[in-house]
Design an enzyme around this catalytic site. Sequence first.
Site, PDB file in Angstrom:
ATOM      1  N   TYR A 137       0.844  -1.206   0.000  1.00 45.91           N
ATOM      2  CA  TYR A 137       0.000   0.000   0.000  1.00 45.91           C
ATOM      3  C   TYR A 137       0.880   1.256   0.000  1.00 45.91           C
ATOM      4  O   TYR A 137       0.462   2.317  -0.463  1.00 45.91           O
ATOM      5  CB  TYR A 137      -0.957  -0.034   1.201  1.00 45.91           C
ATOM      6  CG  TYR A 137      -2.224   0.766   0.984  1.00 45.91           C
ATOM      7  CD1 TYR A 137      -3.145   0.418   0.001  1.00 45.91           C
ATOM      8  CD2 TYR A 137      -2.499   1.885   1.763  1.00 45.91           C
ATOM      9  CE1 TYR A 137      -4.303   1.159  -0.196  1.00 45.91           C
ATOM     10  CE2 TYR A 137      -3.654   2.632   1.570  1.00 45.91           C
ATOM     11  CZ  TYR A 137      -4.551   2.258   0.592  1.00 45.91           C
ATOM     12  OH  TYR A 137      -5.701   2.997   0.395  1.00 45.91           O
TER      13      TYR A 137
ATOM     14  N   LYS B 181      -3.376   8.149   3.767  1.00 46.62           N
ATOM     15  CA  LYS B 181      -4.606   7.865   4.528  1.00 46.62           C
ATOM     16  C   LYS B 181      -4.452   8.297   5.993  1.00 46.62           C
ATOM     17  O   LYS B 181      -5.429   8.757   6.609  1.00 46.62           O
ATOM     18  CB  LYS B 181      -4.974   6.380   4.434  1.00 46.62           C
ATOM     19  CG  LYS B 181      -5.426   5.950   3.040  1.00 46.62           C
ATOM     20  CD  LYS B 181      -6.586   6.784   2.508  1.00 46.62           C
ATOM     21  CE  LYS B 181      -7.213   6.201   1.256  1.00 46.62           C
ATOM     22  NZ  LYS B 181      -8.175   7.127   0.623  1.00 46.62           N
TER      23      LYS B 181
HETATM   24  P1  NAD Z   1     -12.252   4.795  -7.926  1.00 45.21           P
HETATM   25  O1  NAD Z   1     -11.072   4.648  -8.819  1.00 45.21           O
HETATM   26  O2  NAD Z   1     -13.555   4.420  -8.476  1.00 45.21           O
HETATM   27  O3  NAD Z   1     -12.342   6.279  -7.341  1.00 45.21           O
HETATM   28  C1  NAD Z   1     -11.217   7.099  -7.144  1.00 45.21           C
HETATM   29  C2  NAD Z   1     -11.640   8.479  -7.595  1.00 45.21           C
HETATM   30  O4  NAD Z   1     -10.615   9.434  -7.333  1.00 45.21           O
HETATM   31  C3  NAD Z   1     -11.934   8.524  -9.088  1.00 45.21           C
HETATM   32  O5  NAD Z   1     -13.247   8.956  -9.315  1.00 45.21           O
HETATM   33  C4  NAD Z   1     -10.958   9.565  -9.617  1.00 45.21           C
HETATM   34  O6  NAD Z   1     -11.499  10.336 -10.664  1.00 45.21           O
HETATM   35  C5  NAD Z   1     -10.741  10.399  -8.366  1.00 45.21           C
HETATM   36  N1  NAD Z   1      -9.538  11.217  -8.476  1.00 45.21           N
HETATM   37  C6  NAD Z   1      -8.245  10.797  -8.569  1.00 45.21           C
HETATM   38  N2  NAD Z   1      -7.439  11.867  -8.751  1.00 45.21           N
HETATM   39  C7  NAD Z   1      -8.245  12.972  -8.779  1.00 45.21           C
HETATM   40  C8  NAD Z   1      -8.004  14.352  -8.978  1.00 45.21           C
HETATM   41  N3  NAD Z   1      -6.777  14.847  -9.207  1.00 45.21           N
HETATM   42  N4  NAD Z   1      -9.069  15.207  -8.942  1.00 45.21           N
HETATM   43  C9  NAD Z   1     -10.326  14.741  -8.748  1.00 45.21           C
HETATM   44  N5  NAD Z   1     -10.616  13.430  -8.568  1.00 45.21           N
HETATM   45  C10 NAD Z   1      -9.577  12.560  -8.600  1.00 45.21           C
HETATM   46  O7  NAD Z   1     -11.904   3.903  -6.633  1.00 45.21           O
HETATM   47  P2  NAD Z   1     -12.597   3.786  -5.202  1.00 45.21           P
HETATM   48  O8  NAD Z   1     -12.026   2.548  -4.623  1.00 45.21           O
HETATM   49  O9  NAD Z   1     -14.054   3.946  -5.306  1.00 45.21           O
HETATM   50  O10 NAD Z   1     -11.944   4.993  -4.407  1.00 45.21           O
HETATM   51  C11 NAD Z   1     -12.687   5.975  -3.707  1.00 45.21           C
HETATM   52  C12 NAD Z   1     -12.018   6.254  -2.367  1.00 45.21           C
HETATM   53  O11 NAD Z   1     -12.174   5.100  -1.539  1.00 45.21           O
HETATM   54  C13 NAD Z   1     -10.519   6.536  -2.457  1.00 45.21           C
HETATM   55  O12 NAD Z   1     -10.162   7.530  -1.534  1.00 45.21           O
HETATM   56  C14 NAD Z   1      -9.923   5.206  -2.015  1.00 45.21           C
HETATM   57  O13 NAD Z   1      -8.618   5.337  -1.485  1.00 45.21           O
HETATM   58  C15 NAD Z   1     -10.919   4.840  -0.931  1.00 45.21           C
HETATM   59  N6  NAD Z   1     -10.858   3.438  -0.495  1.00 45.21           N
HETATM   60  C16 NAD Z   1     -10.959   2.445  -1.416  1.00 45.21           C
HETATM   61  C17 NAD Z   1     -10.855   1.130  -0.994  1.00 45.21           C
HETATM   62  C18 NAD Z   1     -10.913   0.005  -1.984  1.00 45.21           C
HETATM   63  O14 NAD Z   1     -10.476  -1.112  -1.654  1.00 45.21           O
HETATM   64  N7  NAD Z   1     -11.450   0.219  -3.189  1.00 45.21           N
HETATM   65  C19 NAD Z   1     -10.661   0.830   0.354  1.00 45.21           C
HETATM   66  C20 NAD Z   1     -10.587   1.877   1.274  1.00 45.21           C
HETATM   67  C21 NAD Z   1     -10.677   3.186   0.831  1.00 45.21           C
END
Ligand code: NAD
Length: 264
Positions: free
Chosen positions: A157, A164
Amino acid sequence: MLNLQGKTAFVFGVASEDSIAWAICQQLAAAGVTLYLGYQKRFMSRIFQLKDKLPQIGGFYPLDVASDATTREFFEAFEKEHPGKKADILIHAIGFAPRACFDRPILFVEDSDINTAMTISANSLQRCLKHALPYLNAGSSTVTLTYAASNRFVPNYGIMSMAKAALECWTRELACHLGPEGHRVNAISSGPIRTIAASGVPGFDNILDHVEANSPLRRNVNQEDVAGATLWLASPLSSGVTGQCIYVDGGYSITMVPQSIMNE
Ligand code: NAD
């Protein structure tokens, strides 16, 4: 189902139908919330396809949190089309780290890549709220998404763990700063879910398998699990909750020694 009729939300972080933010949009919409989406231009065609699936989407505008100016542009575009309108809910579901953060040992990741990951994945919560504040009604609720690698080691990670940790710290700081005006800021720590962002973490499928086998619920969470908790945080049902990090991870975070070693 909660009734949030008449409420409005800014939702940042929809990139595809798998995005956690898209499940959040669906649950907010089902509760009667009108949605204004901020999207990255590289995902524009997907957003245009998705918008027709939810009539509650009132508008969508480009958003790039990499800079202050491009973040402000989202709110300027919103105001231009909806003068005087304000929102009650802000969803920050944004995460990104350059490929170079994952393809080498953490000791050798370049400063510029670390800074990009920190800016977009952590500091952007402050940036978004700073620009959003004039467009938020009193008593607003902001929800961001984090991961447990903020406080415990998760292989591969890498820099995102630091991001985070900072994001959770921003959550507490901003909750204390905005609390006196009645605004709430909380984080949800999601278990692993297969999405575009997750696919950037090497060995992600191994993490999914491990969590499924060892979490108390013996399953991985999904987008709907996270969206349900988000809906609660966005609603008055959680009116006394701010600055918190709520785990939606099937209980995995409470475990230390896996039950499975007793069978070895
Ligand atoms: P995802 O790829 O669908 O979403 C990530 C989003 O971040 C995308 O919509 C992207 O457009 C946006 N983004 C990235 N850079 C950007 C920028 N410069 N300006 C504006 N937007 C930007 O994936 P996800 O898993 O739905 O992620 C959403 C959140 O959930 C993130 O913060 C991720 O770290 C967190 N998260 C995800 C998981 C997992 O396992 N998927 C677990 C814990 C936390």
